[in-house]
Design a protein around this motif. Structure first.
Motif, PDB file in Angstrom:
ATOM      1  N   ALA A   8      40.441  -3.588  17.392  1.00  0.00           N
ATOM      2  CA  ALA A   8      41.593  -4.484  18.072  1.00  0.00           C
ATOM      3  C   ALA A   8      42.764  -3.511  18.666  1.00  0.00           C
ATOM      4  N   GLY A   9      42.980  -2.260  17.802  1.00  0.00           N
ATOM      5  CA  GLY A   9      43.902  -1.396  18.509  1.00  0.00           C
ATOM      6  C   GLY A   9      43.496  -0.598  19.464  1.00  0.00           C
ATOM      7  N   GLY A  10      42.156  -0.776  19.880  1.00  0.00           N
ATOM      8  CA  GLY A  10      41.748   0.108  21.040  1.00  0.00           C
ATOM      9  C   GLY A  10      40.795   1.140  20.912  1.00  0.00           C
ATOM     10  N   THR A  11      40.393   1.315  19.569  1.00  0.00           N
ATOM     11  CA  THR A  11      39.552   2.377  19.084  1.00  0.00           C
ATOM     12  C   THR A  11      38.033   2.054  19.660  1.00  0.00           C
ATOM     13  N   THR A  12      37.297   2.878  19.837  1.00  0.00           N
ATOM     14  CA  THR A  12      35.731   2.781  20.636  1.00  0.00           C
ATOM     15  C   THR A  12      34.916   3.018  19.195  1.00  0.00           C
ATOM     16  N   LEU A  13      34.000   1.983  19.223  1.00  0.00           N
ATOM     17  CA  LEU A  13      32.969   2.307  17.967  1.00  0.00           C
ATOM     18  C   LEU A  13      31.697   2.277  18.227  1.00  0.00           C
ATOM     19  N   LEU A  14      31.094   3.438  17.446  1.00  0.00           N
ATOM     20  CA  LEU A  14      29.602   3.580  17.687  1.00  0.00           C
ATOM     21  C   LEU A  14      28.972   3.316  16.200  1.00  0.00           C
ATOM     22  N   PHE A  15      28.239   2.382  15.869  1.00  0.00           N
ATOM     23  CA  PHE A  15      27.808   1.979  14.539  1.00  0.00           C
ATOM     24  C   PHE A  15      26.360   1.932  14.450  1.00  0.00           C
ATOM     25  N   VAL A  16      25.913   2.747  13.508  1.00  0.00           N
ATOM     26  CA  VAL A  16      24.440   2.706  13.303  1.00  0.00           C
ATOM     27  C   VAL A  16      24.041   1.817  11.801  1.00  0.00           C
ATOM     28  N   SER A  17      23.232   1.003  12.000  1.00  0.00           N
ATOM     29  CA  SER A  17      22.938   0.382  10.817  1.00  0.00           C
ATOM     30  C   SER A  17      21.537  -0.633  10.858  1.00  0.00           C
ATOM     31  N   HIS A  18      20.924  -0.546   9.855  1.00  0.00           N
ATOM     32  CA  HIS A  18      19.665  -1.450   9.783  1.00  0.00           C
ATOM     33  C   HIS A  18      20.102  -2.947   9.467  1.00  0.00           C
ATOM     34  N   ASP A  19      21.084  -3.217   9.275  1.00  0.00           N
ATOM     35  CA  ASP A  19      21.550  -4.762   9.083  1.00  0.00           C
ATOM     36  C   ASP A  19      21.931  -5.113  10.318  1.00  0.00           C
ATOM     37  N   ASP A  47      37.449   4.942  32.985  1.00  0.00           N
ATOM     38  CA  ASP A  47      37.406   3.628  32.089  1.00  0.00           C
ATOM     39  C   ASP A  47      36.170   4.083  30.650  1.00  0.00           C
ATOM     40  N   TYR A  48      35.370   5.224  31.025  1.00  0.00           N
ATOM     41  CA  TYR A  48      34.503   5.198  30.029  1.00  0.00           C
ATOM     42  C   TYR A  48      35.010   6.416  29.002  1.00  0.00           C
ATOM     43  N   PHE A  70      23.358   6.189  28.574  1.00  0.00           N
ATOM     44  CA  PHE A  70      24.075   4.828  28.394  1.00  0.00           C
ATOM     45  C   PHE A  70      25.883   5.433  28.572  1.00  0.00           C
ATOM     46  N   GLU A  71      26.717   4.411  28.894  1.00  0.00           N
ATOM     47  CA  GLU A  71      27.860   4.485  29.130  1.00  0.00           C
ATOM     48  C   GLU A  71      28.728   3.469  28.222  1.00  0.00           C
ATOM     49  N   VAL A  72      29.934   4.088  27.598  1.00  0.00           N
ATOM     50  CA  VAL A  72      30.644   3.062  26.582  1.00  0.00           C
ATOM     51  C   VAL A  72      31.925   3.308  27.237  1.00  0.00           C
ATOM     52  N   LYS A  73      32.580   2.160  27.411  1.00  0.00           N
ATOM     53  CA  LYS A  73      34.123   1.999  27.887  1.00  0.00           C
ATOM     54  C   LYS A  73      34.958   2.275  26.765  1.00  0.00           C
ATOM     55  N   ARG A  74      36.199   2.370  27.007  1.00  0.00           N
ATOM     56  CA  ARG A  74      37.156   2.439  26.027  1.00  0.00           C
ATOM     57  C   ARG A  74      37.313   0.974  25.274  1.00  0.00           C
ATOM     58  N   GLY A  75      37.270   1.069  24.094  1.00  0.00           N
ATOM     59  CA  GLY A  75      37.661  -0.129  23.051  1.00  0.00           C
ATOM     60  C   GLY A  75      36.397  -0.972  22.875  1.00  0.00           C
ATOM     61  N   GLU A  76      35.178  -0.550  23.547  1.00  0.00           N
ATOM     62  CA  GLU A  76      33.844  -1.202  23.159  1.00  0.00           C
ATOM     63  C   GLU A  76      33.144  -0.973  21.784  1.00  0.00           C
TER      64      GLU A  76
END
Length: 248
Positions: free
Chosen positions: A200-211, A6-7, A53-59
């Motif tokens: 929504a299509g199942g992509t996993t996202l890692l997002f860096v932002s100061h906002d 799942d990860y 840390f662990e990231v699941k699919r689609g998170e």
């Protein structure tokens, strides 16, 4: 209970070490002389310390922290640009890294030529790029600037083009590092809509932002890093609020 399958990202006790010269050296010749004589002294700097840390699919995970906290180092570790000094990183899936938009561009070539160059770097054929060329230009809104050398582009224009190329197909893992901050508000909104569609299509996202508002809007989870250490991880709402309270 989640299984290992799942990860898509598993970072376990990852430490990244850099060596910094601890003495002042005035020129390259002196540097190499000292290096050959083994007289060069280095100071150890840990950019990341036992990060897990662990990231699941689609998170969708947001990474927050001040400049120099280790966020970009962590992304480069996940992309395979850096290797851990200690610990391990396991990735399941294809990655589209938007760490430095335009880093794969050749400044002397036109935007048109760079679309094909960047596509080749990402593993796409010329036929595939021909098929998607108009879609890329439409999204980037750069119709009148295709035959201009990239070196004459503003950082915002380069970011538009880089994002348009990297997201023409849905990657399994999308990594975005502050690159959208250089675009105008309307284009940032456009990119967020595309990222939501990918999620929504199942992509996993890692997002860096100061906002932190954008992090809370786009991401369901977040991790707060300070001086290479994980201060907190959990829901994006709770982590962002704790991060902002640290400035009070």
């Amino acid at each position: 209970m989640a299984s290992d399958q799942d990860y898509v990202i598993k970072v376990k006790n990852a430490t990244v070490r850099f060596n910094m010269a601890s003495e002042k050296i005035d020129n390259l010749k002196e540097y190499f002389v000292k290096l050959m004589k083994r007289q060069l002294m280095f100071q150890e700097f840990l950019a990341l310390k036992d990060v897990s840390f662990e990231v699941k699919r689609g998170e969708a995970w947001g990474l927050v922290g001040t400049n120099g906290s280790g966020k970009s180092t962590l992304l480069k570790l996940i992309c395979g640009i850096l290797k851990p000094y200690k610990g391990s990183v396991t990735i399941r899936g294809s990655i589209a890294p938007l760490i430095e938009l335009g880093a794969g561009f050749d400044g002397e070539l036109t935007a048109r030529e760079n679309i094909y160059l960047n596509g080749a770097v990402l593993g796409y054929s010329k036929e595939f790029m021909n098929e998607h060329f108009d879609e890329i230009v439409d999204f980037a809104e750069l119709h009148d600037f295709m035959d201009m050398p990239i070196k004459n582009y503003s950082s915002g224009m380069s970011a538009r083009l880089g994002f348009a190329i990297a997201t023409i197909v849905r990657p399994e893992i999308l990594i975005v590092d502050e690159v959208l901050a250089v675009g105008d508000v309307a284009f940032q909104d456009k990119c967020q809509v595309r990222m939501r569609e990918m999620l929504a299509g199942g992509t996993t996202l890692l997002f860096v932002s100061h906002d932190t508002k954008t992090v809370k809007k786009l991401c369901d989870h977040a991790i707060w890093i300070n001086k290479g250490e994980v201060m907190m991880k959990g829901s994006s709402q709770e982590v962002c609020e704790a991060y902002l309270r640290s400035f009070e």
